[in-house]
Design a protein around this motif. Sequence first.
Motif, PDB file in Angstrom:
ATOM      1  N   ARG A 136      31.293  49.014  35.767  1.00  0.00           N
ATOM      2  CA  ARG A 136      31.434  50.441  36.016  1.00  0.00           C
ATOM      3  C   ARG A 136      31.329  51.180  34.681  1.00  0.00           C
ATOM      4  O   ARG A 136      31.501  50.596  33.609  1.00  0.00           O
ATOM      5  N   PHE A 137      31.078  52.487  34.761  1.00  0.00           N
ATOM      6  CA  PHE A 137      31.108  53.292  33.551  1.00  0.00           C
ATOM      7  C   PHE A 137      32.465  53.122  32.870  1.00  0.00           C
ATOM      8  O   PHE A 137      33.498  53.081  33.545  1.00  0.00           O
ATOM      9  N   VAL A 138      32.472  53.031  31.557  1.00  0.00           N
ATOM     10  CA  VAL A 138      33.701  52.829  30.792  1.00  0.00           C
ATOM     11  C   VAL A 138      34.117  54.147  30.139  1.00  0.00           C
ATOM     12  O   VAL A 138      33.345  54.744  29.385  1.00  0.00           O
ATOM     13  N   THR A 139      35.337  54.605  30.424  1.00  0.00           N
ATOM     14  CA  THR A 139      35.874  55.773  29.720  1.00  0.00           C
ATOM     15  C   THR A 139      36.944  55.285  28.747  1.00  0.00           C
ATOM     16  O   THR A 139      36.627  54.698  27.734  1.00  0.00           O
ATOM     17  N   GLY A 140      38.229  55.511  29.048  1.00  0.00           N
ATOM     18  CA  GLY A 140      39.284  55.089  28.142  1.00  0.00           C
ATOM     19  C   GLY A 140      39.460  53.586  28.078  1.00  0.00           C
ATOM     20  O   GLY A 140      39.124  52.864  29.013  1.00  0.00           O
ATOM     21  N   VAL A 141      40.011  53.116  26.934  1.00  0.00           N
ATOM     22  CA  VAL A 141      40.251  51.690  26.705  1.00  0.00           C
ATOM     23  C   VAL A 141      41.641  51.528  26.094  1.00  0.00           C
ATOM     24  O   VAL A 141      42.021  52.299  25.205  1.00  0.00           O
ATOM     25  N   THR A 142      42.400  50.521  26.561  1.00  0.00           N
ATOM     26  CA  THR A 142      43.685  50.232  25.931  1.00  0.00           C
ATOM     27  C   THR A 142      44.040  48.761  26.107  1.00  0.00           C
ATOM     28  O   THR A 142      43.586  48.100  27.054  1.00  0.00           O
ATOM     29  N   TRP A 143      44.836  48.263  25.172  1.00  0.00           N
ATOM     30  CA  TRP A 143      45.435  46.931  25.264  1.00  0.00           C
ATOM     31  C   TRP A 143      46.944  47.096  25.428  1.00  0.00           C
ATOM     32  O   TRP A 143      47.556  47.941  24.777  1.00  0.00           O
ATOM     33  N   VAL A 144      47.554  46.256  26.253  1.00  0.00           N
ATOM     34  CA  VAL A 144      49.010  46.236  26.375  1.00  0.00           C
ATOM     35  C   VAL A 144      49.446  44.842  26.811  1.00  0.00           C
ATOM     36  O   VAL A 144      48.953  44.304  27.794  1.00  0.00           O
ATOM     37  N   GLY A 145      50.360  44.251  26.027  1.00  0.00           N
ATOM     38  CA  GLY A 145      50.880  42.935  26.375  1.00  0.00           C
ATOM     39  C   GLY A 145      49.821  41.875  26.540  1.00  0.00           C
ATOM     40  O   GLY A 145      49.948  40.978  27.378  1.00  0.00           O
ATOM     41  N   GLY A 146      48.749  41.973  25.748  1.00  0.00           N
ATOM     42  CA  GLY A 146      47.667  41.003  25.857  1.00  0.00           C
ATOM     43  C   GLY A 146      46.672  41.292  26.959  1.00  0.00           C
ATOM     44  O   GLY A 146      45.722  40.527  27.155  1.00  0.00           O
ATOM     45  N   ASP A 147      46.881  42.383  27.701  1.00  0.00           N
ATOM     46  CA  ASP A 147      45.979  42.762  28.786  1.00  0.00           C
ATOM     47  C   ASP A 147      45.046  43.888  28.333  1.00  0.00           C
ATOM     48  O   ASP A 147      45.482  44.843  27.684  1.00  0.00           O
ATOM     49  N   LEU A 148      43.782  43.783  28.713  1.00  0.00           N
ATOM     50  CA  LEU A 148      42.795  44.812  28.413  1.00  0.00           C
ATOM     51  C   LEU A 148      42.555  45.652  29.662  1.00  0.00           C
ATOM     52  O   LEU A 148      42.229  45.131  30.723  1.00  0.00           O
ATOM     53  N   TRP A 149      42.767  46.974  29.521  1.00  0.00           N
ATOM     54  CA  TRP A 149      42.532  47.923  30.607  1.00  0.00           C
ATOM     55  C   TRP A 149      41.446  48.896  30.181  1.00  0.00           C
ATOM     56  O   TRP A 149      41.317  49.222  29.006  1.00  0.00           O
ATOM     57  N   HIS A 150      40.690  49.376  31.160  1.00  0.00           N
ATOM     58  CA  HIS A 150      39.807  50.503  30.865  1.00  0.00           C
ATOM     59  C   HIS A 150      39.739  51.436  32.069  1.00  0.00           C
ATOM     60  O   HIS A 150      39.986  51.047  33.215  1.00  0.00           O
ATOM     61  N   GLY A 151      39.430  52.698  31.769  1.00  0.00           N
ATOM     62  CA  GLY A 151      39.258  53.688  32.819  1.00  0.00           C
ATOM     63  C   GLY A 151      37.807  53.758  33.243  1.00  0.00           C
ATOM     64  O   GLY A 151      36.900  53.399  32.492  1.00  0.00           O
ATOM     65  N   THR A 152      37.590  54.222  34.469  1.00  0.00           N
ATOM     66  CA  THR A 152      36.230  54.457  34.957  1.00  0.00           C
ATOM     67  C   THR A 152      36.148  55.872  35.520  1.00  0.00           C
ATOM     68  O   THR A 152      37.158  56.470  35.899  1.00  0.00           O
ATOM     69  N   TRP A 153      34.935  56.363  35.557  1.00  0.00           N
ATOM     70  CA  TRP A 153      34.696  57.690  36.129  1.00  0.00           C
ATOM     71  C   TRP A 153      33.229  57.754  36.493  1.00  0.00           C
ATOM     72  O   TRP A 153      32.369  57.831  35.639  1.00  0.00           O
ATOM     73  N   GLU A 154      32.942  57.659  37.771  1.00  0.00           N
ATOM     74  CA  GLU A 154      31.574  57.705  38.274  1.00  0.00           C
ATOM     75  C   GLU A 154      31.547  58.586  39.504  1.00  0.00           C
ATOM     76  O   GLU A 154      32.234  58.313  40.476  1.00  0.00           O
ATOM     77  N   GLY A 155      30.759  59.660  39.422  1.00  0.00           N
ATOM     78  CA  GLY A 155      30.738  60.598  40.536  1.00  0.00           C
ATOM     79  C   GLY A 155      32.089  61.268  40.686  1.00  0.00           C
ATOM     80  O   GLY A 155      32.626  61.846  39.743  1.00  0.00           O
ATOM     81  N   ASP A 156      32.668  61.156  41.864  1.00  0.00           N
ATOM     82  CA  ASP A 156      33.960  61.771  42.156  1.00  0.00           C
ATOM     83  C   ASP A 156      35.076  60.733  42.152  1.00  0.00           C
ATOM     84  O   ASP A 156      36.185  61.000  42.605  1.00  0.00           O
ATOM     85  N   VAL A 157      34.784  59.543  41.644  1.00  0.00           N
ATOM     86  CA  VAL A 157      35.715  58.415  41.756  1.00  0.00           C
ATOM     87  C   VAL A 157      36.128  57.922  40.381  1.00  0.00           C
ATOM     88  O   VAL A 157      35.285  57.685  39.514  1.00  0.00           O
TER      89      VAL A 157
END
Length: 211
Positions: A136-157
Amino acid sequence: MKQSTAQILREYGPFQGVKDVAGVTYDGQHVWFASGDRLNALDPATGELDRTLAIAADAGAAFDGQHLYQIADGVIQKIDPATGTVISIIPAPGGGGDSGMAWSEGSLWVGQYRERRIHQVDPATGHVVRTITSDRFVTGVTWVGGDLWHGTWEGDVSDLRRIDPETGAVLERLDLPAGTSVSGLESDGADRLFCGGSTSGVVRAVRRPER
């Protein structure tokens, strides 16, 4: 894959003079967010802006424990948060197509929005150490407790997703309400994920589920 609806804990803003919220980071006390021509320090307890730095800031932000990093105009600026002085500049991997950014284990992790990638970047040189591909499109990125998270934003979702840092496989997804955009992402190191709200001009706190 675990899937659930995101629990929005609090919404901050809109703020005077802020039309668009881009990158978001957290220094242990303030949530810093980019808004085009400045970086803003938000107190998440009071919801008030404590200070601003007049600096180009149109994409991801990060904090390494001492310095702020901010993407603007295809470069990454290393900033003294006390004075707003730019200490050094390195090229951003996307050359203007960059989105979110995070700091972890001595590296910057930089999203490329439309290319659906996250790059591990040497903060001294801008050299790309490795690349993770998302679906998916990648917006924000963060690490926490060894976990990698990222935000998505495509269209209205939009959603927030925890991914395997080796393969990019989605391990968990938090779905946000339709029309809720995510333009930046940062963890407070505990149970909150701070999300930039793009043209809504707000910052949202979302509960991070327990593992």
